[in-house]
Design a protein around this motif. Structure first.
Motif, PDB file in Angstrom:
ATOM      1  N   MET A  29       0.715  -1.370  -0.021  1.00  0.00           N
ATOM      2  CA  MET A  29      -0.219  -0.090  -0.056  1.00  0.00           C
ATOM      3  C   MET A  29       0.784   1.328  -0.551  1.00  0.00           C
ATOM      4  N   GLY A  30       2.175   1.779   1.029  1.00  0.00           N
ATOM      5  CA  GLY A  30       3.113   2.446   1.018  1.00  0.00           C
ATOM      6  C   GLY A  30       3.357   2.745  -0.615  1.00  0.00           C
ATOM      7  N   SER A  31       3.203   1.197  -1.359  1.00  0.00           N
ATOM      8  CA  SER A  31       4.346   2.290  -2.657  1.00  0.00           C
ATOM      9  C   SER A  31       3.660   2.627  -3.543  1.00  0.00           C
ATOM     10  N   ILE A  32       2.030   2.744  -3.465  1.00  0.00           N
ATOM     11  CA  ILE A  32       0.953   3.443  -4.972  1.00  0.00           C
ATOM     12  C   ILE A  32       1.525   4.138  -4.783  1.00  0.00           C
ATOM     13  N   PRO A  33       1.993   4.117  -5.898  1.00  0.00           N
ATOM     14  CA  PRO A  33       1.913   5.764  -6.528  1.00  0.00           C
ATOM     15  C   PRO A  33       0.718   6.907  -6.537  1.00  0.00           C
ATOM     16  N   TYR A  34       0.533   7.740  -6.588  1.00  0.00           N
ATOM     17  CA  TYR A  34      -0.336   8.866  -6.097  1.00  0.00           C
ATOM     18  C   TYR A  34       0.033  10.710  -7.154  1.00  0.00           C
ATOM     19  N   GLY A  35      -1.173  11.181  -7.662  1.00  0.00           N
ATOM     20  CA  GLY A  35      -0.704  12.556  -7.196  1.00  0.00           C
ATOM     21  C   GLY A  35       0.512  12.567  -8.958  1.00  0.00           C
ATOM     22  N   GLY A  36       0.966  11.774  -9.208  1.00  0.00           N
ATOM     23  CA  GLY A  36       1.268  12.623 -10.700  1.00  0.00           C
ATOM     24  C   GLY A  36       3.412  12.125 -10.601  1.00  0.00           C
ATOM     25  N   ARG A  37       3.780  11.624  -9.036  1.00  0.00           N
ATOM     26  CA  ARG A  37       5.073  11.537  -8.138  1.00  0.00           C
ATOM     27  C   ARG A  37       5.283  11.505  -7.320  1.00  0.00           C
ATOM     28  N   TYR A  38       4.010  11.006  -6.514  1.00  0.00           N
ATOM     29  CA  TYR A  38       4.365  10.677  -4.971  1.00  0.00           C
ATOM     30  C   TYR A  38       4.050   9.340  -4.555  1.00  0.00           C
ATOM     31  N   ARG A  39       4.529   9.147  -3.651  1.00  0.00           N
ATOM     32  CA  ARG A  39       3.373   7.159  -3.188  1.00  0.00           C
ATOM     33  C   ARG A  39       3.137   7.442  -1.660  1.00  0.00           C
ATOM     34  N   MET A  40       1.922   6.467  -1.501  1.00  0.00           N
ATOM     35  CA  MET A  40       1.111   6.756  -1.154  1.00  0.00           C
ATOM     36  C   MET A  40       2.152   6.818   1.075  1.00  0.00           C
ATOM     37  N   VAL A  41       2.754   6.554   1.050  1.00  0.00           N
ATOM     38  CA  VAL A  41       4.153   5.892   2.327  1.00  0.00           C
ATOM     39  C   VAL A  41       4.411   7.769   2.696  1.00  0.00           C
ATOM     40  N   ASP A  42       4.676   8.810   1.527  1.00  0.00           N
ATOM     41  CA  ASP A  42       4.955  10.155   1.669  1.00  0.00           C
ATOM     42  C   ASP A  42       4.125  11.133   2.387  1.00  0.00           C
ATOM     43  N   PHE A  43       2.937  10.122   2.573  1.00  0.00           N
ATOM     44  CA  PHE A  43       2.129  11.292   3.964  1.00  0.00           C
ATOM     45  C   PHE A  43       2.130  11.267   4.727  1.00  0.00           C
ATOM     46  N   SER A 127      -0.787   4.005   5.648  1.00  0.00           N
ATOM     47  CA  SER A 127      -0.277   4.525   4.310  1.00  0.00           C
ATOM     48  C   SER A 127      -1.638   4.371   3.637  1.00  0.00           C
ATOM     49  N   ASP A 128      -1.964   4.266   3.704  1.00  0.00           N
ATOM     50  CA  ASP A 128      -3.911   4.751   2.930  1.00  0.00           C
ATOM     51  C   ASP A 128      -4.338   5.184   3.236  1.00  0.00           C
ATOM     52  N   LEU A 129      -4.479   6.227   3.816  1.00  0.00           N
ATOM     53  CA  LEU A 129      -5.226   8.111   3.589  1.00  0.00           C
ATOM     54  C   LEU A 129      -4.187   8.864   2.967  1.00  0.00           C
ATOM     55  N   VAL A 130      -4.611   9.748   2.218  1.00  0.00           N
ATOM     56  CA  VAL A 130      -3.902  11.260   1.782  1.00  0.00           C
ATOM     57  C   VAL A 130      -4.503  12.489   2.426  1.00  0.00           C
ATOM     58  N   THR A 131      -3.591  13.331   2.702  1.00  0.00           N
ATOM     59  CA  THR A 131      -3.722  14.356   4.338  1.00  0.00           C
ATOM     60  C   THR A 131      -2.724  14.709   4.399  1.00  0.00           C
ATOM     61  N   THR A 132      -2.456  15.750   4.845  1.00  0.00           N
ATOM     62  CA  THR A 132      -1.935  17.066   5.632  1.00  0.00           C
ATOM     63  C   THR A 132      -1.681  17.118   7.051  1.00  0.00           C
ATOM     64  N   ILE A 133      -1.465  16.614   7.922  1.00  0.00           N
ATOM     65  CA  ILE A 133      -2.211  17.085   9.556  1.00  0.00           C
ATOM     66  C   ILE A 133      -0.618  17.237  10.020  1.00  0.00           C
ATOM     67  N   ASP A 134      -1.187  18.262  11.340  1.00  0.00           N
ATOM     68  CA  ASP A 134      -0.110  18.590  12.228  1.00  0.00           C
ATOM     69  C   ASP A 134      -0.062  17.411  13.000  1.00  0.00           C
ATOM     70  N   PHE A 135       1.363  16.848  14.319  1.00  0.00           N
ATOM     71  CA  PHE A 135       0.167  16.104  15.081  1.00  0.00           C
ATOM     72  C   PHE A 135       0.602  16.810  16.482  1.00  0.00           C
ATOM     73  N   THR A 136       1.183  18.239  16.300  1.00  0.00           N
ATOM     74  CA  THR A 136       1.199  18.758  17.746  1.00  0.00           C
ATOM     75  C   THR A 136       0.111  19.073  18.111  1.00  0.00           C
ATOM     76  N   ASP A 137      -0.731  19.477  17.927  1.00  0.00           N
ATOM     77  CA  ASP A 137      -2.346  19.787  19.178  1.00  0.00           C
ATOM     78  C   ASP A 137      -2.719  18.744  19.157  1.00  0.00           C
ATOM     79  N   ALA A 138      -3.090  17.576  17.962  1.00  0.00           N
ATOM     80  CA  ALA A 138      -3.301  16.125  19.130  1.00  0.00           C
ATOM     81  C   ALA A 138      -2.299  16.224  19.829  1.00  0.00           C
ATOM     82  N   LEU A 139      -1.029  15.517  19.656  1.00  0.00           N
ATOM     83  CA  LEU A 139      -0.372  15.208  21.426  1.00  0.00           C
ATOM     84  C   LEU A 139      -1.160  16.317  21.922  1.00  0.00           C
TER      85      LEU A 139
END
Length: 374
Positions: A29-43, A127-139
């Motif tokens: 799953m982490g190796s699945i290409p996404y968005g033209g140049r990314y892989r899922m694990v990048d997120f 590695s199956d989620l596309v999103t941008t999140i800052d974990f600081t507030d959650a922590l």
């Protein structure tokens, strides 16, 4: 970005592989290409790095050759370090030699790694989620709430008929999780778990050791559901855009969603960039008769035909007279002269010869496997 050595990040590269079996036959799953140049694990990896986490372990399972090649030493994520950094963790059980069947069993397999960390907290992510999140507030919420586990969720539309691994949370006014439902028979707006979990390393050690003794494997079923009355489980709401890749249709739509400027800017935040392996390719070449509208085109492509509403990965070639609409074409795909294709997901190095007509639909995109020739 401050470095937070008090938090260890753990990423499951292969959880929910079966949800998109076409895409994971030869990769994880982490190796699945996404968005033209990314892989899922990048997120998840970039989100952790942008949150100041300087030590991350990636737990593999099977078909992880391309994942290892993509991650390398972790240099692109600033994780090529003498202390901490990126760790690629094996999938095999210490007893019996088989691969794990759930998060708890996976954690028991790599527990010697976790025990040596000096971090007080652990953040788990898939590695199956596309999103941008800052974990600081959650922590920070986790630390102040006294929770044993904090589960990160988002409000979104859930459809049981289309989701194969949905986890829905019922939450009270104090963010306490009252019920955890897996694949419930309902539809509409729900509190959808993003499968991101925060806990202390001491608590994680406790539940993993208990799981080993009781032969428990699933974090959701054997812990969140079975022991909700024994511990305090809290929820933290993530309000950014997200795409859960739990079907081929979801993958297709998550790629084409990037053609919307607002969605693209939300997922790819300039203040919290998504890092990936750098490819040194030539710029895109457009022929004199090419016609490109509303598309994402990666470097190294050669376009001589018509492209509309598409996501083209690196090195895609579109010949003269070809018409390509509403497609996701992965690296190295070649479309011959006179072709007319619509709603196609083409894996890497697919070749479609001259004058072929292929048509899928947004609900059922046509998938062409890696190195297929039509």
């Amino acid at each position: 970005m401050s470095i937070n050595q008090n938090v260890l990040g753990l990423i499951f590269a292969s959880i929910n592989d079966s949800a998109v079996i076409d895409l994971t036959k030869l990769r994880t799953m982490g190796s699945i290409p996404y968005g033209g140049r990314y892989r899922m694990v990048d997120f998840p990896l970039s989100n952790m790095v942008n949150s100041g986490i300087s030590e991350v372990g990636v737990i593999t399972k099977s078909n992880y050759g391309s994942l290892l090649d993509h991650l390398g030493s972790g240099r692109e994520w600033d994780l090529a370090r003498k202390k901490g950094g990126l760790h690629l963790l094996p999938p095999f059980s210490q007893v019996g030699g088989g691969t794990y069947q759930g998060r708890l069993e996976a954690l028991s397999n790599i527990w010697s790694f976790v025990e040596h960390t000096k971090a007080q907290y652990v953040i788990l992510a898939n590695s199956d989620l596309v999103t941008t999140i800052d974990f600081t507030d959650a922590l920070a919420q986790h630390q102040s709430s006294g929770a044993d586990i904090t589960v990160i969720y988002a409000k979104g539309l859930y459809n049981r008929d289309k989701s194969t691994n949905g986890c829905i949370l019922q939450i009270d006014e104090e963010n306490t999780i009252k019920e955890v439902l897996t694949n419930p028979m309902l539809s509409g707006e729900c509190n959808i778990s993003l499968d991101m979990f925060i806990m202390t390393t001491d608590f994680l050690k406790q539940v993993v050791l208990e799981a080993i003794s009781k032969n428990q494997k699933s974090l959701i079923r054997d812990l969140l559901q079975a022991r909700k009355d024994d511990f305090v489980f809290k929820a933290y709401e993530h309000k950014g855009r997200f795409f859960k890749i739990d079907s081929l249709e979801a993958y297709y739509k998550a790629n084409l969603a990037l053609l919307d400027t607002d969605t693209r800017n939300n997922v790819f935040n300039s203040e919290a960039p998504i890092y990936t392996k750098v490819g040194d390719n030539a710029p895109v070449k457009y022929g004199l008769e090419s016609n490109v509208k509303n598309s994402l085109v990666a470097d190294g492509c050669m376009i001589e035909g018509t492209v509309e509403n598409c996501v083209l990965f690196r090195g895609v070639k579109i010949a003269k007279g070809a018409v390509v609409r509403n497609c996701v074409l992965m690296q190295g795909t070649e479309i011959g002269e006179g072709c007319n294709i619509d709603a196609i997901v083409a894996d890497k190095n697919v070749t479609i010869s001259e004058n072929r007509v292929l048509t899928g639909s947004p609900e059922y995109p046509l998938y062409l496997g890696k190195k297929a020739t039509i």
